[in-house]
Design a protein around this motif. Sequence first.
Motif, PDB file in Angstrom:
ATOM      1  N   PRO A  82       0.811  -1.228   0.000  1.00 19.70           N
ATOM      2  CA  PRO A  82       0.000   0.000   0.000  1.00 19.70           C
ATOM      3  C   PRO A  82       0.847   1.282   0.000  1.00 19.70           C
ATOM      4  CG  PRO A  82      -0.954  -1.602   1.486  1.00 19.70           C
ATOM      5  CD  PRO A  82       0.346  -2.191   1.025  1.00 19.70           C
ATOM      6  N   LYS A  83       1.930   1.283   0.759  1.00 19.49           N
ATOM      7  CA  LYS A  83       2.769   2.477   0.822  1.00 19.49           C
ATOM      8  C   LYS A  83       3.393   2.775  -0.533  1.00 19.49           C
ATOM      9  CE  LYS A  83       6.543   4.670   3.382  1.00 19.49           C
ATOM     10  NZ  LYS A  83       7.536   4.523   4.485  1.00 19.49           N
ATOM     11  N   ASN A  84       3.856   1.741  -1.225  1.00 23.53           N
ATOM     12  CA  ASN A  84       4.462   1.930  -2.536  1.00 23.53           C
ATOM     13  C   ASN A  84       3.436   2.401  -3.564  1.00 23.53           C
ATOM     14  OD1 ASN A  84       6.904   1.090  -1.493  1.00 23.53           O
ATOM     15  ND2 ASN A  84       6.664  -1.020  -2.179  1.00 23.53           N
ATOM     16  N   LEU A  85       2.224   1.849  -3.506  1.00 25.42           N
ATOM     17  CA  LEU A  85       1.160   2.287  -4.398  1.00 25.42           C
ATOM     18  C   LEU A  85       0.782   3.740  -4.129  1.00 25.42           C
ATOM     19  CD1 LEU A  85      -1.143  -0.879  -4.342  1.00 25.42           C
ATOM     20  CD2 LEU A  85       0.246  -0.073  -6.263  1.00 25.42           C
ATOM     21  N   PHE A  86       0.770   4.101  -2.856  1.00 26.49           N
ATOM     22  CA  PHE A  86       0.448   5.483  -2.473  1.00 26.49           C
ATOM     23  C   PHE A  86       1.499   6.447  -3.047  1.00 26.49           C
ATOM     24  CE2 PHE A  86       0.851   9.135   0.340  1.00 26.49           C
ATOM     25  CZ  PHE A  86      -0.461   9.565   0.443  1.00 26.49           C
ATOM     26  N   LYS A  87       2.781   6.090  -2.911  1.00 27.83           N
ATOM     27  CA  LYS A  87       3.846   6.942  -3.433  1.00 27.83           C
ATOM     28  C   LYS A  87       3.766   7.050  -4.948  1.00 27.83           C
ATOM     29  CE  LYS A  87       7.245   6.002   0.215  1.00 27.83           C
ATOM     30  NZ  LYS A  87       8.577   5.404   0.496  1.00 27.83           N
ATOM     31  N   MET A  88       3.434   5.934  -5.596  1.00 26.95           N
ATOM     32  CA  MET A  88       3.336   5.937  -7.043  1.00 26.95           C
ATOM     33  C   MET A  88       2.208   6.844  -7.524  1.00 26.95           C
ATOM     34  SD  MET A  88       1.455   4.438  -9.767  1.00 26.95           S
ATOM     35  CE  MET A  88       0.775   2.876  -9.161  1.00 26.95           C
ATOM     36  N   LEU A  89       1.075   6.794  -6.839  1.00 27.89           N
ATOM     37  CA  LEU A  89      -0.094   7.571  -7.252  1.00 27.89           C
ATOM     38  C   LEU A  89      -0.007   9.030  -6.835  1.00 27.89           C
ATOM     39  CD1 LEU A  89      -2.904   4.978  -6.425  1.00 27.89           C
ATOM     40  CD2 LEU A  89      -2.097   5.643  -8.702  1.00 27.89           C
ATOM     41  N   PHE A  90       0.546   9.281  -5.645  1.00 26.11           N
ATOM     42  CA  PHE A  90       0.513  10.634  -5.082  1.00 26.11           C
ATOM     43  C   PHE A  90       1.904  11.181  -4.770  1.00 26.11           C
ATOM     44  CE2 PHE A  90      -3.402   8.412  -3.703  1.00 26.11           C
ATOM     45  CZ  PHE A  90      -4.328   9.174  -4.416  1.00 26.11           C
ATOM     46  N   GLY A  91       2.902  10.699  -5.513  1.00 26.68           N
ATOM     47  CA  GLY A  91       4.280  11.136  -5.270  1.00 26.68           C
ATOM     48  C   GLY A  91       4.489  12.623  -5.432  1.00 26.68           C
ATOM     49  N   ASN A  92       3.715  13.259  -6.342  1.00 26.40           N
ATOM     50  CA  ASN A  92       3.871  14.704  -6.551  1.00 26.40           C
ATOM     51  C   ASN A  92       3.409  15.518  -5.345  1.00 26.40           C
ATOM     52  OD1 ASN A  92       4.987  14.679  -9.150  1.00 26.40           O
ATOM     53  ND2 ASN A  92       2.979  14.359 -10.076  1.00 26.40           N
ATOM     54  N   LEU A  93       2.704  14.888  -4.427  1.00 29.67           N
ATOM     55  CA  LEU A  93       2.342  15.537  -3.163  1.00 29.67           C
ATOM     56  C   LEU A  93       3.200  15.002  -2.017  1.00 29.67           C
ATOM     57  CD1 LEU A  93      -1.552  15.488  -3.518  1.00 29.67           C
ATOM     58  CD2 LEU A  93      -0.020  17.431  -3.863  1.00 29.67           C
ATOM     59  N   TYR A  94       3.437  13.697  -2.029  1.00 27.20           N
ATOM     60  CA  TYR A  94       4.180  13.043  -0.942  1.00 27.20           C
ATOM     61  C   TYR A  94       5.610  13.572  -0.836  1.00 27.20           C
ATOM     62  CZ  TYR A  94       6.258   9.236   1.819  1.00 27.20           C
ATOM     63  OH  TYR A  94       6.916   8.513   2.783  1.00 27.20           O
ATOM     64  N   TYR A  95       6.232  13.874  -1.969  1.00 32.74           N
ATOM     65  CA  TYR A  95       7.654  14.236  -1.967  1.00 32.74           C
ATOM     66  C   TYR A  95       7.899  15.746  -2.007  1.00 32.74           C
ATOM     67  CZ  TYR A  95       8.818   9.318  -2.696  1.00 32.74           C
ATOM     68  OH  TYR A  95       8.962   7.963  -2.546  1.00 32.74           O
ATOM     69  N   ILE A  96       6.882  16.548  -1.799  1.00 30.46           N
ATOM     70  CA  ILE A  96       7.103  17.998  -1.748  1.00 30.46           C
ATOM     71  C   ILE A  96       8.081  18.327  -0.614  1.00 30.46           C
ATOM     72  CG2 ILE A  96       6.046  20.243  -1.260  1.00 30.46           C
ATOM     73  CD1 ILE A  96       3.505  19.233  -2.580  1.00 30.46           C
ATOM     74  N   GLY A  97       9.135  19.031  -0.949  1.00 35.34           N
ATOM     75  CA  GLY A  97      10.153  19.375   0.034  1.00 35.34           C
ATOM     76  C   GLY A  97      11.215  18.318   0.198  1.00 35.34           C
TER      77      GLY A  97
END
Length: 363
Positions: free
Chosen positions: A114-129
């Motif tokens: 689930p965590k990897n899928l979340f990063k894949m789908l929402f990485g443009n928000l998850y990795y801000i900063g």
Amino acid sequence: MGTYILCGGGKRSSNLELLCIIAMVAIVSHHYVVNSGITNHFDYANITLNMIFLQLWGMWGKTAINIFVMITGYFMPEKKLTVSRIAKMYFETKFYTVVLFVIFLICGYETAAPKNLFKMLFGNLYYIGNGFTASFLTFYLFIPFYNTLLEKLDRKNLFKLIVFCLGIYTGTSTFFFCESVFSEPIWYMILYFIAAYIRKYGAGMWFYNNRIIGSALICSIILAYMSVLIVDFVGSKFGFTAWSHMVSDSNKLLALMIGVEMFLFFNNMSLKYNKVINTIASTMFGVLCIHANSDAMRAWLWKTMFNVNSMYSKPLIVLMFHAVISVVLIFTICIAIDMGRIKFVETPVFVCLSKYKWFNLEL
């Protein structure tokens, strides 16, 4: 379709496009060192030529980021941010994120946790900063507001704003070791203001004299190299191991100085439009999106494919040859891949979307 996303501005002159290419080579070289895990072999009680080479080879990634953002800041104050510009960047990042995730999933280098899928789908928000592409996209969305502010500020107040911001973001982090002050989207905003100031006001004739700028650039590079060697010496005595401190983040003093000086030097060059240079430059964001795509990509690329860790104890000439060949191969293959994406995916899709009025609306 020139969008002024990092590089690739249609038929504009090729001086800054060439700088984009050089900067991306520096980023790939930086990742050869910092993403491979080879820095775990650094021993400040036993400093070797291999260790020094790796430090000097991989120290320019954050400086290159400054260059990319300043190029955007130089052109975008006079441009309009449209849906198509944002869409181009977003879909490029998402294309490589999804495609490479699926490939690594099939090959067993990635899992469907689930965590990897979340990063894949929402990485443009998850990795801000905490990631360039996500932070840059966030910064990019605010460009209309930055441009409005630039219109309201006169030269004096814009200069004061820049000086005040640099005092906080560069001064405290470089000389007082305050790392928490750093924020990627905010730093890119500051670089945007610096580049916009250069475009609008300059700073006297020396800004346009490449003898002066070139001399300053050489001195700054020498200082940066010396700073690494000094930290190595201090580290061997007192356990201080931040070998790239003066360029370790984009807001550090020498990373800023060298980035600005490189930008000025190439901006002053008389290099007319060159189709080959501009075509290659248009793929630079793609090169970044591919080779620095995910933890799985970094592990596969640097640890499995090129096995960088095994090079640390090799003869220096072997290490140097391996570093150069690895960077050249990755750079070349990523360019070819992104050219294919532009031709067979991006161009057909965006030709279709451009027929709709909403796609060209100004934000």
